[in-house]
Motif scaffolding. Structure first.
Motif, PDB file in Angstrom:
ATOM      1  N   SER A  35      57.358  34.225  37.368  1.00  0.00           N
ATOM      2  CA  SER A  35      57.928  34.275  38.723  1.00  0.00           C
ATOM      3  C   SER A  35      57.630  35.597  39.418  1.00  0.00           C
ATOM      4  CB  SER A  35      59.447  34.061  38.669  1.00  0.00           C
ATOM      5  OG  SER A  35      60.059  35.060  37.870  1.00  0.00           O
ATOM      6  N   ASP A  36      57.153  36.600  38.673  1.00  0.00           N
ATOM      7  CA  ASP A  36      56.893  37.920  39.248  1.00  0.00           C
ATOM      8  C   ASP A  36      55.789  37.857  40.304  1.00  0.00           C
ATOM      9  OD1 ASP A  36      58.611  38.891  37.223  1.00  0.00           O
ATOM     10  OD2 ASP A  36      56.931  39.010  35.838  1.00  0.00           O
ATOM     11  N   GLU A  37      55.875  38.768  41.250  1.00  0.00           N
ATOM     12  CA  GLU A  37      54.778  38.933  42.199  1.00  0.00           C
ATOM     13  C   GLU A  37      53.627  39.635  41.493  1.00  0.00           C
ATOM     14  OE1 GLU A  37      53.776  40.880  46.585  1.00  0.00           O
ATOM     15  OE2 GLU A  37      55.721  41.217  45.644  1.00  0.00           O
ATOM     16  N   ASP A  43      49.118  44.920  37.627  1.00  0.00           N
ATOM     17  CA  ASP A  43      50.285  44.117  37.255  1.00  0.00           C
ATOM     18  C   ASP A  43      50.080  43.421  35.903  1.00  0.00           C
ATOM     19  OD1 ASP A  43      51.609  44.770  39.626  1.00  0.00           O
ATOM     20  OD2 ASP A  43      50.760  43.056  40.704  1.00  0.00           O
ATOM     21  N   LEU A  44      48.829  43.216  35.525  1.00  0.00           N
ATOM     22  CA  LEU A  44      48.532  42.510  34.274  1.00  0.00           C
ATOM     23  C   LEU A  44      48.843  43.350  33.044  1.00  0.00           C
ATOM     24  CD1 LEU A  44      45.105  40.859  35.203  1.00  0.00           C
ATOM     25  CD2 LEU A  44      47.421  40.001  35.613  1.00  0.00           C
ATOM     26  N   LEU A  45      49.086  44.647  33.232  1.00  0.00           N
ATOM     27  CA  LEU A  45      49.383  45.531  32.106  1.00  0.00           C
ATOM     28  C   LEU A  45      50.829  45.416  31.619  1.00  0.00           C
ATOM     29  CD1 LEU A  45      47.606  48.810  33.292  1.00  0.00           C
ATOM     30  CD2 LEU A  45      46.788  47.204  31.553  1.00  0.00           C
ATOM     31  N   ASP A  46      51.665  44.717  32.354  1.00  0.00           N
ATOM     32  CA  ASP A  46      53.079  44.602  31.988  1.00  0.00           C
ATOM     33  C   ASP A  46      53.212  44.007  30.582  1.00  0.00           C
ATOM     34  OD1 ASP A  46      55.830  43.838  31.761  1.00  0.00           O
ATOM     35  OD2 ASP A  46      55.963  43.857  33.947  1.00  0.00           O
ATOM     36  N   LEU A  68      37.888  48.676  39.272  1.00  0.00           N
ATOM     37  CA  LEU A  68      38.606  48.444  40.529  1.00  0.00           C
ATOM     38  C   LEU A  68      40.082  48.794  40.385  1.00  0.00           C
ATOM     39  CD1 LEU A  68      37.059  45.035  41.667  1.00  0.00           C
ATOM     40  CD2 LEU A  68      36.745  47.252  42.768  1.00  0.00           C
ATOM     41  N   ALA A  69      40.671  48.451  39.258  1.00  0.00           N
ATOM     42  CA  ALA A  69      42.091  48.720  39.028  1.00  0.00           C
ATOM     43  C   ALA A  69      42.399  50.214  39.108  1.00  0.00           C
ATOM     44  CB  ALA A  69      42.519  48.171  37.667  1.00  0.00           C
ATOM     45  N   ASN A  70      41.392  51.023  38.810  1.00  0.00           N
ATOM     46  CA  ASN A  70      41.583  52.475  38.815  1.00  0.00           C
ATOM     47  C   ASN A  70      40.980  53.144  40.048  1.00  0.00           C
ATOM     48  OD1 ASN A  70      42.850  53.397  36.086  1.00  0.00           O
ATOM     49  ND2 ASN A  70      41.437  51.730  35.561  1.00  0.00           N
ATOM     50  N   ILE A 133      50.398  26.067  39.679  1.00  0.00           N
ATOM     51  CA  ILE A 133      49.452  27.150  39.409  1.00  0.00           C
ATOM     52  C   ILE A 133      49.024  27.736  40.757  1.00  0.00           C
ATOM     53  CG2 ILE A 133      47.157  27.744  38.552  1.00  0.00           C
ATOM     54  CD1 ILE A 133      47.608  25.654  36.329  1.00  0.00           C
ATOM     55  N   GLU A 134      49.286  29.026  40.909  1.00  0.00           N
ATOM     56  CA  GLU A 134      48.978  29.735  42.153  1.00  0.00           C
ATOM     57  C   GLU A 134      47.772  30.648  41.938  1.00  0.00           C
ATOM     58  OE1 GLU A 134      50.978  32.974  45.251  1.00  0.00           O
ATOM     59  OE2 GLU A 134      51.978  32.479  43.367  1.00  0.00           O
ATOM     60  N   ASN A 135      46.895  30.699  42.914  1.00  0.00           N
ATOM     61  CA  ASN A 135      45.736  31.588  42.860  1.00  0.00           C
ATOM     62  C   ASN A 135      45.919  32.733  43.851  1.00  0.00           C
ATOM     63  OD1 ASN A 135      43.676  30.187  41.031  1.00  0.00           O
ATOM     64  ND2 ASN A 135      44.308  28.525  42.394  1.00  0.00           N
ATOM     65  N   VAL A 136      45.736  33.956  43.363  1.00  0.00           N
ATOM     66  CA  VAL A 136      45.898  35.133  44.211  1.00  0.00           C
ATOM     67  C   VAL A 136      44.645  36.003  44.134  1.00  0.00           C
ATOM     68  CG1 VAL A 136      48.406  35.134  43.942  1.00  0.00           C
ATOM     69  CG2 VAL A 136      47.005  36.516  42.411  1.00  0.00           C
ATOM     70  N   PHE A 137      44.416  36.733  45.209  1.00  0.00           N
ATOM     71  CA  PHE A 137      43.279  37.642  45.289  1.00  0.00           C
ATOM     72  C   PHE A 137      43.816  39.061  45.240  1.00  0.00           C
ATOM     73  CE2 PHE A 137      42.100  33.678  47.297  1.00  0.00           C
ATOM     74  CZ  PHE A 137      40.850  33.425  46.755  1.00  0.00           C
ATOM     75  N   PRO A 138      43.562  39.781  44.156  1.00  0.00           N
ATOM     76  CA  PRO A 138      44.152  41.114  43.993  1.00  0.00           C
ATOM     77  C   PRO A 138      43.723  42.083  45.088  1.00  0.00           C
ATOM     78  CG  PRO A 138      42.479  40.682  42.326  1.00  0.00           C
ATOM     79  CD  PRO A 138      42.724  39.398  43.023  1.00  0.00           C
ATOM     80  N   LYS A 139      44.621  42.985  45.398  1.00  0.00           N
ATOM     81  CA  LYS A 139      44.421  43.891  46.542  1.00  0.00           C
ATOM     82  C   LYS A 139      43.256  44.849  46.335  1.00  0.00           C
ATOM     83  CE  LYS A 139      47.919  47.185  44.856  1.00  0.00           C
ATOM     84  NZ  LYS A 139      49.242  47.783  45.136  1.00  0.00           N
TER      85      LYS A 139
END
Length: 235
Positions: A35-37, A43-46, A68-70, A133-139
């Motif tokens: 349910s998390d945003e 965010d995948l490191l949680d 990209l994450a960094n 199932i939701e698809n998101v495009f990371p910032k």
């Protein structure tokens, strides 16, 4: 043909290639469990996602994701930046269920995993199978790909080759292909033939803004050995 998919860095004058389909990476999330945003690779490191994530088995895409994450260029050849990316991926390792480029969506559909970084058509098919199932495009941005037709020099039966390409790029044929393999259509004339199921799926009918802000994997020459070394260490 959508002009935005022509005159790209690999063929600026359109002398050698003709676009077929376009793709981007997405993060697919099974909202039955999560349910998390999630709008960032970080965010995948949680730790709560331990053993829950599937990644494409592709070193340039995944190491590029870590770059990209960094805040770095996903095609970076800077040793210090690549070291940061490697350490980021090692932190992510406990959260990984699998690497899979064949059909990573199956992990989501079968509920073996709840998050996946995959190509948009896989994400689109997963969300068509399970609307939760939701698809998101990371910032930070996404990796882009354009599949092209190109004819090798000296090919025989050149007339038949052109006839085949002409057939595939017919609007009605492209619409049938895209409905079955819901990547981004590059054929404007096919758009009016596509179903609402495709048009309304954000992972299939990717917005122009996603492509404008995305990045292509580029040829880094002999520097690929640095990526090879990182890939061996993280896997």
């Amino acid at each position: 043909m959508n002009i935005s998919f022509l005159s790209n860095w690999y063929d600026p004058d359109n002398n050698y290639t003709l676009p077929f389909i376009a793709a981007s990476t997405v993060i697919a999330i099974n909202r039955d469990f999560i349910s998390d945003e999630i709008n960032s690779y970080n965010d995948l490191l949680d730790p709560k996602y331990k053993n829950e994530i599937v990644l494409i088995d592709d070193q340039r895409i995944i190491i590029g994701m870590a770059l990209l994450a960094n805040g770095y260029d996903m095609n970076s050849t800077n040793k210090a930046e690549l070291e940061v990316a490697k350490n980021w991926l090692l932190k992510l390792k406990d959260n990984l269920k699998a690497y899979d480029s064949d059909s990573p969506k199956n992990f989501l559909i079968s509920k073996e995993a709840s998050i996946a970084v995959l190509w948009n058509a896989e994400g689109a098919l997963a969300s068509m199978e399970n609307t939760n199932i939701e698809n998101v495009f990371p910032k930070e941005g996404v990796a882009l790909s354009i599949d092209n037709f190109a004819i090798p020099k000296g090919v025989e039966n050149i007339d038949e080759v052109y006839e085949f390409i002409d057939y595939i790029l017919r609007p009605d044929v492209m619409a049938r292909i895209i409905e079955s393999y819901p990547y981004k259509t590059v054929n404007v004339a096919s758009e009016e033939l596509l179903s609402d199921k495709y048009i309304n799926n954000n992972a299939a009918n990717i917005s122009d803004d996603i492509f404008k802000d995305g990045l292509f994997v580029k040829n880094i020459g002999n520097n690929i050995t640095m990526y090879d070394k990182i890939w061996a260490e993280i896997k």
